[in-house]
Enzyme design. Sequence first.
Site, PDB file in Angstrom:
ATOM      1  N   GLU A 239       0.842  -1.203   0.000  1.00  0.00           N
ATOM      2  CA  GLU A 239       0.000   0.000   0.000  1.00  0.00           C
ATOM      3  C   GLU A 239       0.871   1.245   0.000  1.00  0.00           C
ATOM      4  O   GLU A 239       1.866   1.303   0.710  1.00  0.00           O
ATOM      5  CB  GLU A 239      -0.877   0.006   1.254  1.00  0.00           C
ATOM      6  CG  GLU A 239      -1.740   1.252   1.362  1.00  0.00           C
ATOM      7  CD  GLU A 239      -2.654   1.219   2.563  1.00  0.00           C
ATOM      8  OE1 GLU A 239      -3.530   0.339   2.620  1.00  0.00           O
ATOM      9  OE2 GLU A 239      -2.487   2.073   3.459  1.00  0.00           O
TER      10      GLU A 239
ATOM     11  N   LYS B 172     -21.893  -6.101   4.712  1.00  0.00           N
ATOM     12  CA  LYS B 172     -21.069  -5.390   3.711  1.00  0.00           C
ATOM     13  C   LYS B 172     -20.570  -6.371   2.642  1.00  0.00           C
ATOM     14  O   LYS B 172     -20.606  -6.072   1.451  1.00  0.00           O
ATOM     15  CB  LYS B 172     -19.898  -4.700   4.434  1.00  0.00           C
ATOM     16  CG  LYS B 172     -19.012  -3.876   3.549  1.00  0.00           C
ATOM     17  CD  LYS B 172     -18.164  -2.865   4.356  1.00  0.00           C
ATOM     18  CE  LYS B 172     -16.985  -3.484   5.064  1.00  0.00           C
ATOM     19  NZ  LYS B 172     -16.099  -2.483   5.687  1.00  0.00           N
TER      20      LYS B 172
ATOM     21  N   GLY C 100     -14.325   5.814   5.521  1.00  0.00           N
ATOM     22  CA  GLY C 100     -13.463   6.939   5.927  1.00  0.00           C
ATOM     23  C   GLY C 100     -13.770   7.314   7.363  1.00  0.00           C
ATOM     24  O   GLY C 100     -14.799   6.929   7.918  1.00  0.00           O
TER      25      GLY C 100
ATOM     26  N   TYR D  40     -11.584  -5.394  10.690  1.00  0.00           N
ATOM     27  CA  TYR D  40     -10.841  -5.064  11.911  1.00  0.00           C
ATOM     28  C   TYR D  40     -10.787  -6.275  12.842  1.00  0.00           C
ATOM     29  O   TYR D  40     -11.757  -6.537  13.577  1.00  0.00           O
ATOM     30  CB  TYR D  40     -11.527  -3.866  12.593  1.00  0.00           C
ATOM     31  CG  TYR D  40     -11.652  -2.706  11.627  1.00  0.00           C
ATOM     32  CD1 TYR D  40     -10.667  -1.735  11.554  1.00  0.00           C
ATOM     33  CD2 TYR D  40     -12.716  -2.646  10.703  1.00  0.00           C
ATOM     34  CE1 TYR D  40     -10.742  -0.714  10.613  1.00  0.00           C
ATOM     35  CE2 TYR D  40     -12.796  -1.635   9.757  1.00  0.00           C
ATOM     36  CZ  TYR D  40     -11.807  -0.673   9.718  1.00  0.00           C
ATOM     37  OH  TYR D  40     -11.871   0.325   8.776  1.00  0.00           O
TER      38      TYR D  40
HETATM   39  P1  FAD Z   1     -17.707   0.699   7.807  1.00  0.00           P
HETATM   40  O1  FAD Z   1     -17.637  -0.647   7.215  1.00  0.00           O
HETATM   41  O2  FAD Z   1     -18.854   1.575   7.431  1.00  0.00           O
HETATM   42  O3  FAD Z   1     -17.666   0.535   9.392  1.00  0.00           O
HETATM   43  C1  FAD Z   1     -17.509   1.685  10.225  1.00  0.00           C
HETATM   44  C2  FAD Z   1     -18.225   1.472  11.570  1.00  0.00           C
HETATM   45  O4  FAD Z   1     -19.635   1.465  11.354  1.00  0.00           O
HETATM   46  C3  FAD Z   1     -17.881   0.144  12.253  1.00  0.00           C
HETATM   47  O5  FAD Z   1     -17.863   0.404  13.650  1.00  0.00           O
HETATM   48  C4  FAD Z   1     -19.068  -0.762  11.903  1.00  0.00           C
HETATM   49  O6  FAD Z   1     -19.302  -1.743  12.904  1.00  0.00           O
HETATM   50  C5  FAD Z   1     -20.211   0.258  11.851  1.00  0.00           C
HETATM   51  N1  FAD Z   1     -21.268  -0.114  10.908  1.00  0.00           N
HETATM   52  C6  FAD Z   1     -21.102  -0.645   9.677  1.00  0.00           C
HETATM   53  N2  FAD Z   1     -22.308  -0.790   9.081  1.00  0.00           N
HETATM   54  C7  FAD Z   1     -23.238  -0.334   9.969  1.00  0.00           C
HETATM   55  C8  FAD Z   1     -24.652  -0.206   9.938  1.00  0.00           C
HETATM   56  N3  FAD Z   1     -25.374  -0.605   8.867  1.00  0.00           N
HETATM   57  N4  FAD Z   1     -25.291   0.329  11.018  1.00  0.00           N
HETATM   58  C9  FAD Z   1     -24.586   0.728  12.116  1.00  0.00           C
HETATM   59  N5  FAD Z   1     -23.229   0.626  12.192  1.00  0.00           N
HETATM   60  C10 FAD Z   1     -22.577   0.113  11.130  1.00  0.00           C
HETATM   61  N6  FAD Z   1      -9.265   5.679   5.499  1.00  0.00           N
HETATM   62  C11 FAD Z   1      -9.108   6.667   4.592  1.00  0.00           C
HETATM   63  O7  FAD Z   1      -9.506   7.816   4.839  1.00  0.00           O
HETATM   64  N7  FAD Z   1      -8.519   6.420   3.373  1.00  0.00           N
HETATM   65  C12 FAD Z   1      -8.058   5.190   3.027  1.00  0.00           C
HETATM   66  O8  FAD Z   1      -7.520   5.011   1.925  1.00  0.00           O
HETATM   67  C13 FAD Z   1      -8.193   4.123   3.980  1.00  0.00           C
HETATM   68  N8  FAD Z   1      -7.778   2.862   3.685  1.00  0.00           N
HETATM   69  C14 FAD Z   1      -7.997   1.837   4.590  1.00  0.00           C
HETATM   70  C15 FAD Z   1      -7.619   0.539   4.250  1.00  0.00           C
HETATM   71  C16 FAD Z   1      -7.809  -0.518   5.140  1.00  0.00           C
HETATM   72  C17 FAD Z   1      -7.391  -1.923   4.752  1.00  0.00           C
HETATM   73  C18 FAD Z   1      -8.381  -0.257   6.422  1.00  0.00           C
HETATM   74  C19 FAD Z   1      -8.557  -1.383   7.411  1.00  0.00           C
HETATM   75  C20 FAD Z   1      -8.784   1.032   6.764  1.00  0.00           C
HETATM   76  C21 FAD Z   1      -8.610   2.092   5.861  1.00  0.00           C
HETATM   77  N9  FAD Z   1      -9.016   3.404   6.150  1.00  0.00           N
HETATM   78  C22 FAD Z   1      -8.839   4.424   5.231  1.00  0.00           C
HETATM   79  C23 FAD Z   1      -9.617   3.717   7.460  1.00  0.00           C
HETATM   80  C24 FAD Z   1     -11.177   3.618   7.427  1.00  0.00           C
HETATM   81  O9  FAD Z   1     -11.695   4.589   6.560  1.00  0.00           O
HETATM   82  C25 FAD Z   1     -11.671   3.838   8.860  1.00  0.00           C
HETATM   83  O10 FAD Z   1     -11.262   2.790   9.707  1.00  0.00           O
HETATM   84  C26 FAD Z   1     -13.158   4.112   9.021  1.00  0.00           C
HETATM   85  O11 FAD Z   1     -13.376   4.551  10.369  1.00  0.00           O
HETATM   86  C27 FAD Z   1     -14.083   2.923   8.793  1.00  0.00           C
HETATM   87  O12 FAD Z   1     -14.172   2.606   7.465  1.00  0.00           O
HETATM   88  P2  FAD Z   1     -14.905   1.249   6.985  1.00  0.00           P
HETATM   89  O13 FAD Z   1     -14.900   1.278   5.519  1.00  0.00           O
HETATM   90  O14 FAD Z   1     -14.364   0.091   7.700  1.00  0.00           O
HETATM   91  O15 FAD Z   1     -16.404   1.575   7.535  1.00  0.00           O
END
Ligand code: FAD
Length: 286
Positions: free
Chosen positions: A17, A163, A108, A143
């Site tokens: 990455e 998801k 994000g 996570y």
């Molecule tokens: P989600 O899958 O939406 O989850 C976020 C939270 O919401 C979790 O606590 C989940 O339990 C909860 N949730 C999910 N669905 C629901 C629902 N339907 N109702 C209620 N709660 C729900 N960040 C950046 O800004 N740029 C990047 O390029 C970037 N790359 C990343 C790459 C990887 C491999 C990882 C692990 C993280 C990366 N991140 C990046 C960080 C990420 O954006 C953050 O961790 C963010 O807080 C969560 O994103 P997510 O896509 O996991 O969110």
Amino acid sequence: MKIKDLLARDQVTFSCEIFPPKKESGFQGVFQVAESICKLGVDFVSVTYGAGGSTTKKTVEVASHIQNGQGTTALAHLTCIDSTKEQVKSQLARLREQGIENIMALRGDKPENFTETSSYAHAIDLVTEIRSAGGFCVGGACYPEGHMECPHKAEDIGYLREKVNAGCDFLTTQMFFDNNVYYNFLYRTLSAGIQVPIIPGIMPIINANQVRRSQELSGATMPPRFLAIADKFAENPLAMEQAGIAYATDQIVDLVANGVKHIHLYTMNRPQTAERILANLSHIVR
Ligand code: FAD
């Protein structure tokens, strides 16, 4: 090439990455980083989006340089929490124009002025949007120690399953420093019926600042063995670098020995680190 097809092959894959430049003047430096990493013969390179202050448009430019300039498969990250539907559609169109067919769909981190009126409250909404646009291979984040905002691991895995069911072809984990955390997570995801590949994300910690920052950003548990290394070598940069590379190498050897087929390295734009780790694994990863 679609990453889901790469992952379906019967061989160990290795990916890295990188993050785009924060300023226009940083492009050449990041292009060089990308070129050095591609020369290592990695299977794909992911490019973050908006993380750490980088600006959004640069993700497409860097991903295009990797894919069209270097001939290595690129995975472009895309976040949605502060985007409108029009912005997402235009970003998808730009990726399509550049022939990039792999997207890491992320929510994000919530911005300070966040209100629940966002078009995309969770990553699942973006996954659904990308799926309906068609033609892309979609990855999602996960996570092993639970996402920081979700108090219950079982609930977090429930959302993860939704998801994946919305259209993720694979998942990549947050960094972890104890492989048992990952193995335990695999067991729980399988029990929840999640069957897509879950690529472990390995972060080589090669300087003292990274220890604190990585823990703040990820909430990952630092096992005593790791903390002893950081404690002993923090003041000796070359020793810390060597120990951090050895620790990450050791994690990867253990993962591959236990049948894990895909490794993703958080290279933090340091191709030399990736090169040294790959050199340590020359008979293990290829
Ligand atoms: P989600 O899958 O939406 O989850 C976020 C939270 O919401 C979790 O606590 C989940 O339990 C909860 N949730 C999910 N669905 C629901 C629902 N339907 N109702 C209620 N709660 C729900 N960040 C950046 O800004 N740029 C990047 O390029 C970037 N790359 C990343 C790459 C990887 C491999 C990882 C692990 C993280 C990366 N991140 C990046 C960080 C990420 O954006 C953050 O961790 C963010 O807080 C969560 O994103 P997510 O896509 O996991 O969110």
